[in-house]
Write an enzyme that holds these catalytic residues in place. Structure first.
Site, PDB file in Angstrom:
ATOM      1  N   SER A 127       0.847  -1.206   0.000  1.00 49.98           N
ATOM      2  CA  SER A 127       0.000   0.000   0.000  1.00 49.98           C
ATOM      3  C   SER A 127       0.866   1.233   0.000  1.00 49.98           C
ATOM      4  O   SER A 127       1.981   1.226   0.541  1.00 49.98           O
ATOM      5  CB  SER A 127      -0.857  -0.030   1.261  1.00 49.98           C
ATOM      6  OG  SER A 127      -1.413   1.243   1.515  1.00 49.98           O
ATOM      7  N   TYR A 152      -1.680  -0.878  11.175  1.00 57.76           N
ATOM      8  CA  TYR A 152      -1.950  -1.440   9.842  1.00 57.76           C
ATOM      9  C   TYR A 152      -0.812  -1.076   8.878  1.00 57.76           C
ATOM     10  O   TYR A 152      -0.258  -1.935   8.186  1.00 57.76           O
ATOM     11  CB  TYR A 152      -3.289  -0.910   9.300  1.00 57.76           C
ATOM     12  CG  TYR A 152      -3.405  -1.031   7.800  1.00 57.76           C
ATOM     13  CD1 TYR A 152      -3.633  -2.257   7.198  1.00 57.76           C
ATOM     14  CD2 TYR A 152      -3.229   0.085   6.972  1.00 57.76           C
ATOM     15  CE1 TYR A 152      -3.695  -2.369   5.818  1.00 57.76           C
ATOM     16  CE2 TYR A 152      -3.292  -0.026   5.601  1.00 57.76           C
ATOM     17  CZ  TYR A 152      -3.518  -1.253   5.022  1.00 57.76           C
ATOM     18  OH  TYR A 152      -3.560  -1.369   3.666  1.00 57.76           O
ATOM     19  N   LYS A 156       2.314  -3.395   6.782  1.00 54.97           N
ATOM     20  CA  LYS A 156       2.697  -3.414   5.357  1.00 54.97           C
ATOM     21  C   LYS A 156       4.198  -3.162   5.220  1.00 54.97           C
ATOM     22  O   LYS A 156       4.864  -3.797   4.392  1.00 54.97           O
ATOM     23  CB  LYS A 156       1.891  -2.374   4.567  1.00 54.97           C
ATOM     24  CG  LYS A 156       0.410  -2.703   4.453  1.00 54.97           C
ATOM     25  CD  LYS A 156       0.153  -3.965   3.627  1.00 54.97           C
ATOM     26  CE  LYS A 156      -1.290  -4.399   3.650  1.00 54.97           C
ATOM     27  NZ  LYS A 156      -1.559  -5.714   3.043  1.00 54.97           N
TER      28      LYS A 156
HETATM   29  N1  UFG Z   1     -12.878  10.984   3.320  1.00 49.30           N
HETATM   30  C1  UFG Z   1     -13.881  11.897   3.607  1.00 49.30           C
HETATM   31  N2  UFG Z   1     -15.065  11.412   4.101  1.00 49.30           N
HETATM   32  C2  UFG Z   1     -15.279  10.080   4.316  1.00 49.30           C
HETATM   33  C3  UFG Z   1     -14.244   9.166   4.016  1.00 49.30           C
HETATM   34  C4  UFG Z   1     -13.054   9.670   3.524  1.00 49.30           C
HETATM   35  O1  UFG Z   1     -13.724  13.112   3.437  1.00 49.30           O
HETATM   36  O2  UFG Z   1     -16.351   9.716   4.793  1.00 49.30           O
HETATM   37  C5  UFG Z   1     -11.609  11.495   2.777  1.00 49.30           C
HETATM   38  C6  UFG Z   1     -10.437  11.151   3.640  1.00 49.30           C
HETATM   39  O3  UFG Z   1     -10.259  12.111   4.665  1.00 49.30           O
HETATM   40  C7  UFG Z   1      -9.303  11.110   2.618  1.00 49.30           C
HETATM   41  C8  UFG Z   1      -9.983  10.623   1.346  1.00 49.30           C
HETATM   42  O4  UFG Z   1     -11.381  10.860   1.542  1.00 49.30           O
HETATM   43  O5  UFG Z   1      -8.840  12.411   2.402  1.00 49.30           O
HETATM   44  C9  UFG Z   1      -9.767   9.149   1.083  1.00 49.30           C
HETATM   45  O6  UFG Z   1     -10.099   8.433   2.260  1.00 49.30           O
HETATM   46  P1  UFG Z   1     -10.235   6.838   2.280  1.00 49.30           P
HETATM   47  O7  UFG Z   1     -10.619   6.443   3.674  1.00 49.30           O
HETATM   48  O8  UFG Z   1     -11.097   6.382   1.174  1.00 49.30           O
HETATM   49  O9  UFG Z   1      -8.783   6.365   1.913  1.00 49.30           O
HETATM   50  P2  UFG Z   1      -7.400   6.626   2.665  1.00 49.30           P
HETATM   51  O10 UFG Z   1      -6.560   7.384   1.698  1.00 49.30           O
HETATM   52  O11 UFG Z   1      -7.552   7.187   3.999  1.00 49.30           O
HETATM   53  O12 UFG Z   1      -6.967   5.138   2.922  1.00 49.30           O
HETATM   54  C10 UFG Z   1      -6.497   4.316   1.910  1.00 49.30           C
HETATM   55  C11 UFG Z   1      -6.786   2.838   2.231  1.00 49.30           C
HETATM   56  C12 UFG Z   1      -5.990   2.387   3.416  1.00 49.30           C
HETATM   57  C13 UFG Z   1      -4.555   2.770   3.259  1.00 49.30           C
HETATM   58  C14 UFG Z   1      -4.415   4.247   2.985  1.00 49.30           C
HETATM   59  C15 UFG Z   1      -3.007   4.646   2.739  1.00 49.30           C
HETATM   60  O13 UFG Z   1      -8.169   2.660   2.494  1.00 49.30           O
HETATM   61  O14 UFG Z   1      -6.092   0.989   3.501  1.00 49.30           O
HETATM   62  O15 UFG Z   1      -5.148   4.558   1.813  1.00 49.30           O
HETATM   63  O16 UFG Z   1      -2.891   6.033   2.638  1.00 49.30           O
HETATM   64  F1  UFG Z   1      -3.855   2.537   4.390  1.00 49.30           F
END
Ligand code: UFG
Length: 343
Positions: A127, A152, A156
């Protein structure tokens, strides 16, 4: 004769899409999955798309004896693609031991048993979380790891280190780690897609559930980031592009075309999109208005990250083909036509 590929976590989101691409490319697939975050019905769905039901074993990879027994039953598998893992960032902070045991023990068990059964090739689900918040963007594969922001993320990093050390020590082991950016969207048939259990953590399932009326509103986490519209930036990649990259990586190993025993590649589109850009892409691809509200930042989120994909483009000859609107269109089709029937 068809070559057999073991796919751990093959009933899950990325796993199921990869199984479809593998079967469509002529491989025989054996899935190992404990169904802890996946659904047995996915097998039937895969069969509807490919005309073939994958071989299936239900158990936890932490069970060394059961894994040994399973590998003894399979006829000369040529590779393992290892997806099975725990993946919720927040849960990993609350239950670190569950994450360390599951993600690391399962990898150790596979690596320990591969030589016994003469399985030489391994593709690992890594990841972009391994980079933390990088100092320079886009991130390429030489960008150093920052300390992991969650247990988590740490699993990785540790798993990649275990793979590097083991591939160095064992001449007959060849490994490719694929560092995913943000996989979203679903298969065009809407027969397979992401099935979040409970309230989704991730942006796109939250968007589609909000648009479907299952959630009241989308909370946009933070609008005071140092980005053009103030919301956080990620590199969203279509799940089918991501799945196809696994077939390419596998074929590089099967052809002995890899230059080193341990290689790693970023899988993204190379393009960063802000949360508001994703919301706009959803509305324009589906013509469905989305109820959203800007709230505080979510703790632990990085401001922005997107991939330099030059290495995967040049060395694997792979490039993501599908854009944000296609990701939103298929995610919505899955939400409205597919997901409900499986839950
Ligand atoms: N976000 C929102 N509202 C929500 C959910 C997410 O604004 O309800 C925003 C988050 O703050 C972030 C973006 O949307 O800025 C993406 O969020 P995600 O939760 O979809 O994805 P992440 O980038 O946080 O996480 C992903 C994977 C993880 C991994 C991570 C590494 O889901 O498994 O990338 O950066 F660890």
């Amino acid at each position: 004769m068809e070559q057999t590929i073991i796919v751990t976590g093959g009933a899950g989101y990325i796993g199921s899409h990869t199984v479809v691409e593998l079967q469509n490319s002529g491989y025989q697939v054996a899935i190992i999955d404990d169904l802890s975050n996946s659904n047995l019905k996915m097998l039937g769905q895969i069969e509807k798309i490919t005309g073939k039901r994958p071989v299936f074993f239900e158990f936890d990879l932490c069970d060394f004896q059961r894994l040994d027994q399973c590998l003894a039953e399979l006829k000369n598998p040529v590779a393992i693609i290892h997806f099975a893992a725990k993946k919720a960032v927040g849960e990993s902070v609350e239950k670190p031991l569950l994450y360390y045991r599951t993600n690391i023990q399962s990898l150790l068990n596979l690596l320990e048993l591969m030589p016994k059964y003469g399985i030489p090739n391994f593709v690992f689900s890594s990841s972009c979380t391994v980079y933390g918040q990088p100092e320079q963007l886009p991130v390429n594969e030489q960008t150093p790891f920052q300390p992991a922001a969650s247990p988590y993320g740490n699993t990785k990093q540790v798993c990649e280190e275990i793979l590097l050390d083991t591939a160095r020590a064992q001449a007959d082991l060849q490994v490719i780690s694929l560092r995913y950016f943000n996989p979203v969207g679903a298969h065009d048939t809407a027969l397979i897609g992401e099935l979040p259990t409970g309230v989704p953590n991730n942006l796109v399932p939250f968007i589609t559930q909000t648009a479907a009326g299952i959630r009241k509103e989308l909370k946009v986490f933070g609008s005071d980031y140092n980005t053009p519209d103030g919301t956080a930036i990620r590199d969203y990649i279509h799940i089918v592009d991501l799945a196809q990259a696994h077939v390419v990586a596998l074929e590089r190993l099967l052809a002995n075309a890899n230059e080193k025993s341990y290689e790693f590649f970023n899988l993204g589109t190379g393009k960063g999109s802000s949360v508001l850009e994703v919301v706009n892409a959803f509305e324009s691809a589906t013509r469905v208005p989305l109820n959203y509200r800007i709230v505080e930042r979510r703790p632990g989120d990085v401001e922005q990250i997107y991939a330099d994909t030059t290495l995967a483009n040049q060395v694997l000859g792979w490039k993501a083909q599908r854009g944000l609107e296609d990701m939103m269109r298929t995610a919505w089709k899955w939400q409205t036509e597919g997901a409900g029937k499986l839950l």
